[in-house]
Write an enzyme that holds these catalytic residues in place. Sequence first.
Site, PDB file in Angstrom:
ATOM      1  CG  ASN A   1       3.479  -0.842   2.219  1.00  0.00           C
ATOM      2  OD1 ASN A   1       2.659  -1.847   1.867  1.00  0.00           O
ATOM      3  ND2 ASN A   1       4.615  -0.307   1.808  1.00  0.00           N
TER       4      ASN A   1
ATOM      5  CB  ILE B   1      10.869  -9.536 -19.007  1.00  0.00           C
ATOM      6  CG1 ILE B   1      10.843  -8.416 -19.874  1.00  0.00           C
ATOM      7  CG2 ILE B   1      11.872  -9.293 -18.078  1.00  0.00           C
ATOM      8  CD1 ILE B   1      10.511  -7.229 -19.491  1.00  0.00           C
TER       9      ILE B   1
ATOM     10  N   GLY C   1      12.648 -13.781  -6.321  1.00  0.00           N
ATOM     11  CA  GLY C   1      13.852 -14.384  -5.813  1.00  0.00           C
ATOM     12  C   GLY C   1      14.867 -13.189  -4.758  1.00  0.00           C
TER      13      GLY C   1
ATOM     14  CB  CYS D   1      -0.821  -0.073   1.124  1.00  0.00           C
ATOM     15  SG  CYS D   1      -2.055  -1.459   1.460  1.00  0.00           S
TER      16      CYS D   1
ATOM     17  CD  GLU E   1       2.736  -8.066   2.494  1.00  0.00           C
ATOM     18  OE1 GLU E   1       2.288  -7.007   1.973  1.00  0.00           O
ATOM     19  OE2 GLU E   1       4.069  -8.322   2.665  1.00  0.00           O
TER      20      GLU E   1
ATOM     21  CG  LEU F   1      -2.846  -3.905  -3.715  1.00  0.00           C
ATOM     22  CD1 LEU F   1      -3.545  -3.709  -5.178  1.00  0.00           C
ATOM     23  CD2 LEU F   1      -1.220  -4.379  -3.905  1.00  0.00           C
ATOM     24  CB  ALA F   2      -8.212  -4.832  -1.286  1.00  0.00           C
TER      25      ALA F   2
END
Length: 557
Positions: A75, A288, A364, A2, A77, A50-51
Amino acid sequence: MCGIWAMFGSDECLSAQCTSAMKIAHRGPDAFRFENINGYINCCFGFHHLAILDQLHGMQPLHVKKFPFLWLCYNGEIYNHLTLKNQFEFDCQTKVDGEVLLHMYDRFGIQKAVALLDGTFAFVLLDTKNRKVFLGRDTYGVRPLFRLLTDNGLLGVSSEAKGLLDVIHSVGTPAKIIPFLPGHFEVFDLKPNGKVKSILLEQFHECTKEPTHAIYDTVGRLPTSFDEDIVKDNIRALFENAVRKRLMSNRRIGCLLSGGLDSSLVAATLMKLGKEGGLKYPIQTFSIGSEDSPDILAARKVAAYIGSEHHEVNFTAEEGIQAVEKVIVSLETYDITTIRASVGMYLVSNYIREKTDSVVIFSGEGSDELTQGYIYFHKAPSAKAGAEESIRLLKELYLFDNLRADRTTSAHGLELRVPFLDHRLTAYYLSLPEEMRNPRHGVEKYLLRDSFRGQNLIPDEILWRRKEAFSDGVMSVKKSWYVYLEEYLGSVVTDGQMTNAPNIFPHNTPRTKEAYYFRQVFEKHYPDHAELLPHFWMPRWIAATDPSARTLSIYNK
């Protein structure tokens, strides 16, 4: 992931403050709240959401009925929030992982509260009852946090420096925007006029020490023997647990896959645990590079082996060059290797956001620093020197790779998760004898590779694939990405500009035309903030003039 923003002691009108808070809107595309705390002069919070968990109650600042005097903006977890809730029998009102911090603080105080958090986080906590403000950031700075403190007590806090730029211009007194130190918390006294005074800055976790929260971890005490078989069992157990705990999400999970050792182990373990846990959708992996790049080819092999839903994003050198300025604006740095590596990550993140519904993205990052994965570790003069360099790199991740990983993904509203920087995994790995962690038999990251030998998790050729920097592997070995950049920018920057570079840029003076261009773009958007980067990232123990591994004499040996 967030965007958090807070201001204490500013006399600016709320609309001007709200404008500053909107500078980081990309970090939370789902919702925005700007709140002035009632009854408290000049105390404002801004939050871009950002849910990921508890989409109903996830808006911030978090303010629950049980603690009417606490306001939290964070912000990140908290992976052990349910463990802590059950251990201490907290009566939580929401399913938001951050609510546990309010309960921990109320019961134990800030020092013990942050030490017991297992996660990646940056927060600002307001306690109106005791008139205190607290800031805190996770051990490795996976989640960003910047602060601005003036001599007269104005405090600004933001997930990114850009959210404080206009504040600097308005305060009228000398002030610097600085990154908040990872693994620390800071305490401020809050004055009646909203101004603050810093009274304590303290480290709550050192990366070499087992974290306090280990006693409540789902992986119990590990055997302490340094027998190699036991060590390898422990590494696998801790790594798998690091991935498992990061699966908590109500949004779709994906994984960046370069085809190197680190991202391949993460992706393969993610696939394994997803199947075991009955994940209701296939894991998407993303690579990419140019069509013939080593990363694209290796990632394709890994994806086929593990059975992921694989996406390849091709880009040309011209497309990469066109993205450089946007990338520098997102990064807020002018470090050479960080910018080179960020272009590919920025472009693949843009693809993920536009073309898929994956939001939580595994990667990573952190493994090279932890396991001595950079090519130059082969030249370490001793095992002790290698171990010390590993710790230095981990402590500086917030300036380089973690910064890159966060900004390139958050620019597109994605949340990054990095299992290799799990507190228990890193503390255990760093506790092993120095000789055990060194490159062996001419192979970097030997111990990590050997730990997964015979597990059939990834193809053997990938398990023993030599380290390839992300900024190198996205283009063909015949012509590296950095060569394209140097050739193009060599025609943009003049010899006269280079001659005058020490006068114009006395701090971190650019030595190449590429570096000069990067610095020029940075100064255009962030004038007078060169000190956000204390030094360039550069290999050690080798007479290196460029950070690319492909330029080193030992690359082809």
